[in-house]
Design a protein around this motif. Structure first.
Motif, short mmCIF file in Angstrom:
data_model
loop_
_atom_site.label_atom_id
_atom_site.label_comp_id
_atom_site.label_asym_id
_atom_site.label_seq_id
_atom_site.Cartn_x
_atom_site.Cartn_y
_atom_site.Cartn_z
N GLN A 40 0.82 -1.21 0.00
CA GLN A 40 0.00 0.00 0.00
C GLN A 40 0.85 1.26 0.00
N GLN A 41 2.17 1.12 -0.12
CA GLN A 41 3.04 2.29 -0.09
C GLN A 41 4.35 2.06 -0.84
N ALA A 42 5.19 1.14 -0.35
CA ALA A 42 6.53 0.97 -0.89
C ALA A 42 6.52 0.47 -2.33
N ILE A 43 5.79 -0.59 -2.60
CA ILE A 43 5.77 -1.16 -3.95
C ILE A 43 5.11 -0.21 -4.95
N PRO A 44 3.97 0.41 -4.63
CA PRO A 44 3.42 1.40 -5.58
C PRO A 44 4.37 2.57 -5.84
N ALA A 45 5.16 2.95 -4.84
CA ALA A 45 6.13 4.04 -5.04
C ALA A 45 7.20 3.64 -6.05
N VAL A 46 7.70 2.41 -5.92
CA VAL A 46 8.70 1.91 -6.87
C VAL A 46 8.09 1.81 -8.27
N ASP A 47 6.87 1.32 -8.35
CA ASP A 47 6.19 1.23 -9.65
C ASP A 47 6.07 2.60 -10.30
N TYR A 48 5.75 3.61 -9.49
CA TYR A 48 5.62 4.97 -10.01
C TYR A 48 6.96 5.47 -10.56
N LEU A 49 8.04 5.25 -9.80
CA LEU A 49 9.35 5.71 -10.24
C LEU A 49 9.79 5.01 -11.52
N MET A 50 9.49 3.73 -11.62
CA MET A 50 9.83 2.99 -12.84
C MET A 50 9.07 3.52 -14.05
N ALA A 51 7.76 3.74 -13.86
CA ALA A 51 6.91 4.11 -14.98
C ALA A 51 7.05 5.58 -15.37
N GLU A 52 7.09 6.46 -14.37
CA GLU A 52 7.05 7.89 -14.65
C GLU A 52 8.43 8.54 -14.72
N GLU A 53 9.37 8.05 -13.92
CA GLU A 53 10.70 8.65 -13.88
C GLU A 53 11.75 7.81 -14.62
N LYS A 54 11.33 6.62 -15.08
CA LYS A 54 12.23 5.73 -15.82
C LYS A 54 13.49 5.40 -15.02
N VAL A 55 13.32 5.18 -13.72
CA VAL A 55 14.46 4.91 -12.84
C VAL A 55 15.02 3.52 -13.13
N GLU A 56 16.36 3.43 -13.17
CA GLU A 56 17.05 2.17 -13.44
C GLU A 56 17.98 1.76 -12.30
N ARG A 57 18.45 2.74 -11.51
CA ARG A 57 19.35 2.45 -10.39
C ARG A 57 18.67 2.91 -9.11
N TRP A 58 18.88 2.14 -8.03
CA TRP A 58 18.08 2.33 -6.82
C TRP A 58 18.96 2.39 -5.58
N VAL A 59 18.74 3.45 -4.79
CA VAL A 59 19.37 3.56 -3.48
C VAL A 59 18.28 3.31 -2.44
N LEU A 60 18.45 2.27 -1.64
CA LEU A 60 17.52 1.97 -0.56
C LEU A 60 18.17 2.43 0.74
N ALA A 61 17.76 3.60 1.22
CA ALA A 61 18.39 4.22 2.39
C ALA A 61 17.43 4.21 3.57
N GLY A 62 17.89 3.63 4.69
CA GLY A 62 16.98 3.54 5.83
C GLY A 62 17.66 3.66 7.17
N THR A 63 16.85 3.89 8.18
CA THR A 63 17.31 3.84 9.57
C THR A 63 17.49 2.37 9.95
N ASP A 64 18.48 2.10 10.79
CA ASP A 64 18.86 0.71 11.07
C ASP A 64 17.96 0.07 12.13
N TYR A 65 16.79 -0.37 11.69
CA TYR A 65 15.92 -1.17 12.56
C TYR A 65 14.98 -1.97 11.68
N VAL A 66 14.03 -2.64 12.27
CA VAL A 66 13.29 -3.69 11.57
C VAL A 66 12.48 -3.18 10.38
N TYR A 67 11.81 -2.04 10.49
CA TYR A 67 10.97 -1.58 9.38
C TYR A 67 11.77 -1.34 8.10
#
Length: 423
Positions: free
Chosen positions: A144-171
């Protein structure tokens, strides 16, 4: 002796009156950090709960009783969340709890709610991979959030390289594990995925942002998918601006940055960066306009904003009220059963329903940061998306479903083996 006896009788009568008075209210626990690194996000959720309780009391309360808020401060301390949850349930005798932000805080309190058979409404996007009988998840699951966001970036921004940046905990770690599997399934190569984690409250972003800049300098469109949480977002976005990274170069889509977090930032250099939520203050409809007006009147500050987790509490609170009325009691066992199938208006348009997996239906919105700290909605799902508690992209999860209705009453039923793995 007569005086002592009279005093004792008086004390007993006073104690009885106090107990009767306490029984005349329905207690609602509020378990949000009011200090520490997460206070930037959670204090507002305490405030909106106080508003919702006040409004319900003006409507006559619930079951003929007034609601009473019981507020505690777990202070961004994950073990303290469990201690405060136990205090709310066992000592303060609350009938329900609304609280937590981080997944580590939710996982800290989960066994307490299951042991004492109480109810927690959890209002924040999370990583999935969980379904508890005692928790109702009103924030977004990854689908309901993460996957649709990636789909949007692929379709609309034509993104090919991905940085997954997060705080170091379970989520962030679990969400990025799901996103990495999803990207690989979509044909993205491993070398085109960069993953980075930083501690809560991280402040020195110079080297990490420089690495992101270098990773995105190959001539192929690069984006940052951010699961950075709390006040670490402030120096992160400042450093992006310092190093001249614009949304047109390397767009950032965030899952934990909303209107409240942007209120503490100079948003001018961030215009064009994105966030994925299920609600934005900029949604245009009468229900949302009324909610915003009520919030500003309650908080007595026209500059205060609304955000997605506030809407999740709005939905969850109204669902709980409706389920209590349906059950005719605040008894947790009866209310847990009554909640499934309850439907209430959301603020993005339409109704959200509580599903048998204790997740709700929600629209998915992508918003673009504007100079005034608000979001322009650039994408929205045509309908509501059902929260998926177990990821379809992880081994060990894709064969699991959750259904808390009798006779199944299982949070992780394996459709291949036909067995429940327990709660």
């Amino acid at each position: 002796m007569a005086r002592l006896a009279g005093a004792a009788v008086g004390a007993a009568m006073l104690a009885g009156a106090t107990a009767a008075h306490a029984a005349d209210t329905i207690k609602v626990g509020i378990l949000h950090s009011l200090s520490g690194t997460m206070a930037i996000s959670e204090t507002t959720l305490k405030d909106v709960m106080l508003m919702l309780i006040e409004e319900q009391n003006k409507r006559g309360g619930l079951l003929g009783k007034q609601l009473e808020a019981v507020v505690v401060d777990p202070a961004s301390n994950w073990p303290l969340f469990a201690e405060k949850a136990r205090q709310l349930i066992a000592q303060d005798k609350v009938d329900v709890v609304f609280g937590c932000w981080t997944s580590v805080s939710r996982k800290s309190v989960l066994p307490v709610f299951e042991e004492l058979n109480s109810i927690l409404f959890y209002p924040v996007q999370y990583e999935g991979e969980e379904s508890s009988k005692n928790i109702f998840y009103t924030g977004a699951a990854p689908n309901q959030q993460a996957i649709p966001a990636v789909d949007y970036l692929m379709a609309e921004e034509k993104v090919e390289r991905w940085v997954l940046a997060g705080t170091d905990y379970v989520y962030p770690r679990t969400t990025n594990k799901i996103l990495e599997a999803y990207l690989l399934a979509k044909g993205v190569k491993q070398e085109d995925i960069m993953i980075n984690y930083t501690p809560f409250g991280h402040a020195d972003w110079q080297n990490i942002v420089a690495e992101i800049k270098a990773f995105g300098s190959t001539g192929r469109k690069t984006a940052v998918v951010s699961t950075i949480n709390g006040d670490a977002n402030v120096p992160f976005y400042k450093e992006l601006a310092n190093q001249g990274i614009k949304a047109t170069d390397i767009p950032v889509v965030a899952f934990s940055v909303g209107e409240e977090e942007l209120a503490g930032l100079d948003t001018a250099p961030l215009v064009g960066h994105l966030a994925a939520w299920n609600y934005f203050q900029s949604v245009e409809n009468e229900d949302n306009e009324a909610f915003i007006a009520a919030w500003k009147a309650f908080i007595k500050n026209d500059k205060r904003v609304t955000n997605d987790p506030m809407e999740a509490h709005y939905i969850g609170f109204n669902m709980w009220v409706k389920a209590v009325e349906k059950a005719g009691t605040t008894d947790p066992t009866a209310v847990i059963d009554a909640l499934i199938g309850v439907s209430v208006p959301n603020l993005s348009g339409g109704y959200s329903a509580m599903m048998p997996n204790h997740h709700i239906t929600k629209p998915v919105l992508i918003g673009e940061i504007q100079a005034d700290g608000q979001f322009e909605i650039v994408s929205q799902t045509p309908g509501l998306v059902v929260g998926d508690e177990w990821s379809d992209f992880l081994e060990g999860s894709k064969d699991l479903i959750s259904d808390w209705r009798a006779p199944l009453s299982c949070g992780n039923f394996n459709v291949k083996t036909g067995k429940c793995g327990g709660t």
